[in-house]
Scaffold this active site. Sequence first.
Site, mmCIF file in Angstrom:
data_model
loop_
_atom_site.group_PDB
_atom_site.id
_atom_site.type_symbol
_atom_site.label_atom_id
_atom_site.label_comp_id
_atom_site.label_asym_id
_atom_site.label_seq_id
_atom_site.Cartn_x
_atom_site.Cartn_y
_atom_site.Cartn_z
ATOM 1 N N LYS A 316 0.845 -1.204 0.000
ATOM 2 C CA LYS A 316 0.000 0.000 0.000
ATOM 3 C C LYS A 316 0.877 1.250 0.000
ATOM 4 C CE LYS A 316 -1.918 2.779 2.873
ATOM 5 N NZ LYS A 316 -1.784 4.010 2.077
ATOM 6 N N GLU A 388 9.694 1.213 10.790
ATOM 7 C CA GLU A 388 10.777 2.138 10.421
ATOM 8 C C GLU A 388 10.180 3.531 10.537
ATOM 9 O OE1 GLU A 388 13.849 1.262 9.639
ATOM 10 O OE2 GLU A 388 13.556 -0.900 9.548
ATOM 11 N N CYS A 422 14.001 10.567 6.759
ATOM 12 C CA CYS A 422 13.973 10.177 8.175
ATOM 13 C C CYS A 422 15.338 10.376 8.821
ATOM 14 C CB CYS A 422 13.502 8.742 8.307
ATOM 15 S SG CYS A 422 14.409 7.613 7.264
ATOM 16 N N GLU A 516 9.787 15.831 15.003
ATOM 17 C CA GLU A 516 10.436 15.734 13.696
ATOM 18 C C GLU A 516 10.009 16.937 12.852
ATOM 19 O OE1 GLU A 516 9.184 12.351 11.400
ATOM 20 O OE2 GLU A 516 11.218 11.934 10.752
HETATM 21 P P1 NAD Z 1 2.357 8.412 7.794
HETATM 22 O O1 NAD Z 1 2.543 7.676 9.062
HETATM 23 O O2 NAD Z 1 1.407 9.553 7.793
HETATM 24 O O3 NAD Z 1 1.855 7.427 6.640
HETATM 25 C C1 NAD Z 1 2.605 6.307 6.243
HETATM 26 C C2 NAD Z 1 1.691 5.278 5.608
HETATM 27 O O4 NAD Z 1 0.800 4.769 6.590
HETATM 28 C C3 NAD Z 1 0.814 5.829 4.487
HETATM 29 O O5 NAD Z 1 0.754 4.874 3.462
HETATM 30 C C4 NAD Z 1 -0.541 5.980 5.152
HETATM 31 O O6 NAD Z 1 -1.628 5.891 4.260
HETATM 32 C C5 NAD Z 1 -0.538 4.794 6.095
HETATM 33 N N1 NAD Z 1 -1.432 4.901 7.245
HETATM 34 C C6 NAD Z 1 -1.843 6.022 7.878
HETATM 35 N N2 NAD Z 1 -2.640 5.688 8.913
HETATM 36 C C7 NAD Z 1 -2.735 4.342 8.948
HETATM 37 C C8 NAD Z 1 -3.388 3.398 9.785
HETATM 38 N N3 NAD Z 1 -4.108 3.778 10.826
HETATM 39 N N4 NAD Z 1 -3.255 2.083 9.515
HETATM 40 C C9 NAD Z 1 -2.495 1.666 8.469
HETATM 41 N N5 NAD Z 1 -1.847 2.511 7.640
HETATM 42 C C10 NAD Z 1 -1.960 3.840 7.874
HETATM 43 O O7 NAD Z 1 3.815 8.867 7.346
HETATM 44 P P2 NAD Z 1 4.185 9.783 6.122
HETATM 45 O O8 NAD Z 1 3.816 11.181 6.448
HETATM 46 O O9 NAD Z 1 3.681 9.168 4.876
HETATM 47 O O10 NAD Z 1 5.789 9.626 6.093
HETATM 48 C C11 NAD Z 1 6.640 10.452 6.786
HETATM 49 C C12 NAD Z 1 7.184 9.722 8.000
HETATM 50 O O11 NAD Z 1 7.854 8.531 7.611
HETATM 51 C C13 NAD Z 1 8.226 10.536 8.733
HETATM 52 O O12 NAD Z 1 7.974 10.470 10.100
HETATM 53 C C14 NAD Z 1 9.525 9.845 8.400
HETATM 54 O O13 NAD Z 1 10.525 10.013 9.354
HETATM 55 C C15 NAD Z 1 9.088 8.434 8.291
HETATM 56 N N6 NAD Z 1 10.050 7.661 7.519
HETATM 57 C C16 NAD Z 1 10.828 6.749 8.163
HETATM 58 C C17 NAD Z 1 11.782 6.037 7.467
HETATM 59 C C18 NAD Z 1 12.644 5.011 8.142
HETATM 60 O O14 NAD Z 1 13.205 4.179 7.446
HETATM 61 N N7 NAD Z 1 12.806 5.038 9.447
HETATM 62 C C19 NAD Z 1 11.925 6.231 6.091
HETATM 63 C C20 NAD Z 1 11.112 7.159 5.481
HETATM 64 C C21 NAD Z 1 10.163 7.867 6.191
#
Ligand code: NAD
Length: 671
Positions: A316, A388, A422, A516
């Site tokens: 997804k 992650e 991240c 963040e």
């Molecule tokens: P997000 O948590 O808003 O969304 C991530 C994914 O989760 C999306 O596909 C979203 O549709 C889905 N999602 C949202 N709510 C959900 C739920 N209740 N159940 C299941 N899925 C759900 O994050 P974002 O804004 O898309 O990404 C940015 C974040 O990702 C930042 O915090 C960044 O640090 C982190 N990130 C971490 C890494 C790592 O490897 N540690 C890498 C890249 C990004």
Amino acid sequence: MEIPLHRLNPAPAHRPPLTMAVDMPLPASRFLDAVELATLNRIGDHLCPGQPDLPSFSAAGVVSEFDRIAPGMHPRDLADLRLLLHFIARLPSPFLMGLLKLSHAASTCQWPVLAVLRQMEIGLSGLCYSLYYGFTQPASGPLIRDALHWDATISTELPGENEMTELIDLANPLKTTQDDWVSTIYQRAQTAQQRIGAMPVAERLNYLRRLKNILLARREEIVGQVVKESGKSRFDALVGEIFAVCDGLDYLLKNAGKLLKDEKVPTSIAMMGKQSRICYEPLGTVLIIAPWNYPFNQAIDPIAISFVTGNATIFKPSELTPLTGLVESVLQQAGFEPGWVQVVYGDGQVGSQLIDGKPNKIFFTGSVATGRKIASKAAVSLIPVELELGGKDPMLVFEDADLERAVAGALWGGLTNTGQSCTAVERLYVHEAIYDTFKAKLVARARQIRIGIDLDDDMGPMISDRQTAIVRDLVEDAERHGARRLTGEQWNGIDRRIPPIILEGSSHAMRINQEEIFGPVIPIFRFRTEAEAIQLANDSSFGLSASVWSKDMTRAERVARALVTGNVSINNVMVTEGNHYLPFGGTRDSGIGRYKGRYGLHNFCNMKSMMMEKMSGKIEANWYPYTAEKYRLFDQLTTGLYGGGLSHFVRFAKAGLGIESLAAKLWKKGR
Ligand code: NAD
């Protein structure tokens, strides 16, 4: 009731009719002469002859697409291509076909002598596929998207009830009228997994080898699509979404074969005569939920790991960067069958519903808040979860660091991908002895950053208004509490094109240093001692990665070890995640689990422990019946084995022999 899966949908009625324009005059190109163009079309028609509902290469009108991308090519590449086309123009067709076949066969073979053929496959065939499958090309784009419909929908036609045909549109699953769309997707995955799981790893790797070549060939199109949806600069897209993904695939191609082989491990002497192994088996169905900041990378990288370990995958993407059809398209081209990887589009609600299907593992990348929700939902069904999550990476610059390198590193580490990484530098600590000079250089360089998405732009705009507002709130909150911008003063807080903001005078009590930022903002601090630097760096609820900069390698390593993070770079920034041999993951709120490298690969496996021994009539010493004499001998065996020294070992051997014959006698006699 049985639901037949893997059914392809009929072609949508609105597909434009096929036009085979072989005899039509070809439109002229601004970059290729008539001979070169005719040759390109000849090759293209051989590789992409069209299908009943798709035009051939020459009919798809790729010349205009070529003219669109040609200005972006390096002049030397363009000249080489023209030379090659002229050379090929003289080749009789059977020779040309043979050469193309040979170059395709060579693409999956690593022999150095075949490098020229591989380059031909990448350069020439790649160019043709790239042009043909270019989504931005108006004539073929919609056709290609329609062709992808096979993977975007699942037919759940019931036997004998044709009129009840129900389609689940994976692009819009919540709109389906079928209540159990989630279980239909999982049933399909389970069926697919049986096929994937039965494949030897070498066969799975063949698909990944093809995939890597396709990504190389279609890189311009992929970069274009990512830039369009995420707003990142083209260079960021090339490095983060093509280079890094190819590197990940290359790692798997070189290592997955041996890492997934059964592993023999030692067996304790007390268990003499037995053999122990770890078998790396598939888990079943892996659900991958991805964020938007590296949309293609975060699709292909985990999909490839999941696939090579024998799992079916449900992927997804983020609703902000769906890259609609692109992932399916490259996988399909690499030979993946529908069901092996299902891409389900939608927002968090779709993600949450997919967890209801009880995958055998969830691999989640995203924010801490969503990570918590996913972990608690998964806990109810005891689904293994890998998280992650976010970071707040510190960069520690000591007084002996090379100033130019450290400034350049800070600038790139804080701003690449517009700070939306991240592992972006979110806190910059500089030793007081060099603080002023460092700051002046950093500020001067930050002012030179060019904002935009073109080839010579450094930093693209933010992904969304929402993310822009988060940055504004944090910066304004810090300013209200006494921080000041050294650069980016002109930003109005609304424009997504945020200039680099170097922020001075903030403290750890402020939100900007606790949450963040995920934007192009670098708070800068001064420190006096090593202990203070470590204390400041560790003063965070996050623990993803960090960097330490010093000529004194002993000190740099000492500091690196003292940091509570999952990753740390010395005299570099954001590099650990670039090496696919290393595990990647965080401590504290930055996540659970490790991804990439040997450990990351094995985390997608059921690590099955196996012990074997030949069939015999032997009764184990610790089996029934128990007696006082058996207790005495086992006690002697324990102290003999673990007490240390030769005399103990002799006692162990004596007790071992005694207990073995006693066990046999007792069993024979019975109670
Ligand atoms: P997000 O948590 O808003 O969304 C991530 C994914 O989760 C999306 O596909 C979203 O549709 C889905 N999602 C949202 N709510 C959900 C739920 N209740 N159940 C299941 N899925 C759900 O994050 P974002 O804004 O898309 O990404 C940015 C974040 O990702 C930042 O915090 C960044 O640090 C982190 N990130 C971490 C890494 C790592 O490897 N540690 C890498 C890249 C990004």
